[in-house]
Design a protein around this motif. Structure first.
Motif, PDB file in Angstrom:
ATOM      1  N   LEU A 116      14.093   6.007  -0.830  1.00 55.47           N
ATOM      2  CA  LEU A 116      13.448   5.517   0.382  1.00 55.47           C
ATOM      3  C   LEU A 116      13.460   3.990   0.537  1.00 55.47           C
ATOM      4  O   LEU A 116      13.193   3.483   1.619  1.00 55.47           O
ATOM      5  CB  LEU A 116      11.999   6.022   0.436  1.00 55.47           C
ATOM      6  N   ALA A 117      13.756   3.285  -0.559  1.00 58.64           N
ATOM      7  CA  ALA A 117      13.818   1.814  -0.478  1.00 58.64           C
ATOM      8  C   ALA A 117      14.990   1.301  -1.299  1.00 58.64           C
ATOM      9  O   ALA A 117      14.816   0.562  -2.258  1.00 58.64           O
ATOM     10  CB  ALA A 117      12.507   1.202  -0.978  1.00 58.64           C
ATOM     11  N   PRO A 118      16.222   1.699  -0.936  1.00 58.10           N
ATOM     12  CA  PRO A 118      17.384   1.306  -1.726  1.00 58.10           C
ATOM     13  C   PRO A 118      17.458  -0.206  -1.923  1.00 58.10           C
ATOM     14  O   PRO A 118      17.165  -0.966  -1.005  1.00 58.10           O
ATOM     15  CB  PRO A 118      18.584   1.820  -0.910  1.00 58.10           C
ATOM     16  N   GLY A 119      17.788  -0.604  -3.165  1.00 58.48           N
ATOM     17  CA  GLY A 119      17.868  -2.023  -3.483  1.00 58.48           C
ATOM     18  C   GLY A 119      16.550  -2.633  -3.921  1.00 58.48           C
ATOM     19  O   GLY A 119      16.473  -3.828  -4.205  1.00 58.48           O
ATOM     20  N   TRP A 120      15.513  -1.795  -4.025  1.00 56.35           N
ATOM     21  CA  TRP A 120      14.166  -2.299  -4.346  1.00 56.35           C
ATOM     22  C   TRP A 120      14.116  -3.032  -5.693  1.00 56.35           C
ATOM     23  O   TRP A 120      13.284  -3.897  -5.908  1.00 56.35           O
ATOM     24  CB  TRP A 120      13.157  -1.144  -4.354  1.00 56.35           C
TER      25      TRP A 120
END
Length: 281
Positions: A116-120
């Protein structure tokens, strides 16, 4: 005698567990033989149940409160996460008849954020974890596995936060709850692992004013789906991630272990679970 593999959620009580919905959905979706149910395990008989799990008629089980630590203590083998946390949420019998345990809560937390928050975690810096219970332990373990430089733990009982920090080493620091305002301005990631803000519980009252707008805010609570913490964070421009995906992703390795296929956490499953949660108001 049926050869259909059977698994279950075990704990006390498990009446309201939504795990059967998740596993039942996957069994149907992939057309697999198998059953997944609920099994209440009374605390008075729990040690006997897990120690003699091979007599249960189950190929494996999930373990929920209050038995995760007990289940880990009777396993012949534990995966590194369960070993580090001293708690197991997934059990199975291996080919030699040994009871094995894993803890997939951290995997569930990471899988949810990855989806849900790619690259987090591209620049893992400073994380703030609210709470010092079993869920916090899983979250801290997972953050350290992704190389976060510093994890600050805040808890109403400061001693618990400090004891947990000690277990995880020099990258983790325990604090009193009232000191949160001195550190929140440094956060790249803020995670609530307490039950505060859950429907029927006390609200989570913290000042997000100093929190950088670039920080990601996550809440492991999923009833309600959008907690006041997430609403306030969204309103000020922070990215947010709800807690439902942690429940879904932690189930993936267990299902694969018992039923032989790695399932997918997709929009269909999320929509089904959200609809079920909404039935309860």
């Amino acid at each position: 005698m049926s050869n259909t593999p059977k698994a279950a959620i075990t704990g006390w009580p498990v009446t309201y567990s939504r795990s059967p919905l998740v596993h039942g959905h996957w069994l149907k979706k992939y057309g697999l033989e198998g059953e997944y149910g609920r099994r209440d395990v009374d605390p008075e008989t729990a040690e006997d149940f897990y120690r003699n799990f091979k007599d249960s008629g189950l190929v494996g089980c999930n373990v929920t409160v209050p038995h995760k630590e007990l289940a880990a203590s009777v396993c012949a083998e534990l995966d590194p996460a369960a070993e580090a946390m001293g708690a197991a949420n997934t059990l199975w019998i291996d080919d030699s008849g040994k009871l094995c345990g894993a803890n997939t809560d951290g995997i569930g937390f990471l899988g949810n954020l990855d989806q849900l928050a790619p690259g987090w975690d591209d620049n893992p810096g400073t994380a703030i974890v609210l709470g010092a219970g079993g869920a916090a332990r899983a979250v801290i373990w997972s953050l350290l596995s992704r190389k976060f430089e510093t994890v600050h733990i805040f808890n109403r009982t400061a001693k618990k936060a400090m004891e947990m920090a000690e277990k995880f080493g020099s990258s983790t620091i325990g604090h009193a709850w009232d000191d949160l305002g001195d550190y929140i301005g440094k956060a790249d990631l803020l995670i609530n692992t307490t039950s505060l803000g859950m429907r029927g519980k006390a609200p989570l009252e913290i000042d997000l004013g100093p929190l950088p707008e670039s920080a990601l805010v996550s809440d492991i609570v999923y009833v309600p789906m959008k907690t006041d913490l997430l609403k306030k964070a969204e309103a000020r421009g922070n990215r947010t991630v709800d807690g439902l995906g942690m429940l879904l992703h932690q189930a993936v390795p267990a299902f694969e272990r018992w039923f032989g296929m790695r399932p997918e956490v997709d929009e269909e499953l999320r929509a089904m679970m959200i609809a079920d949660l909404e039935k309860d108001g």
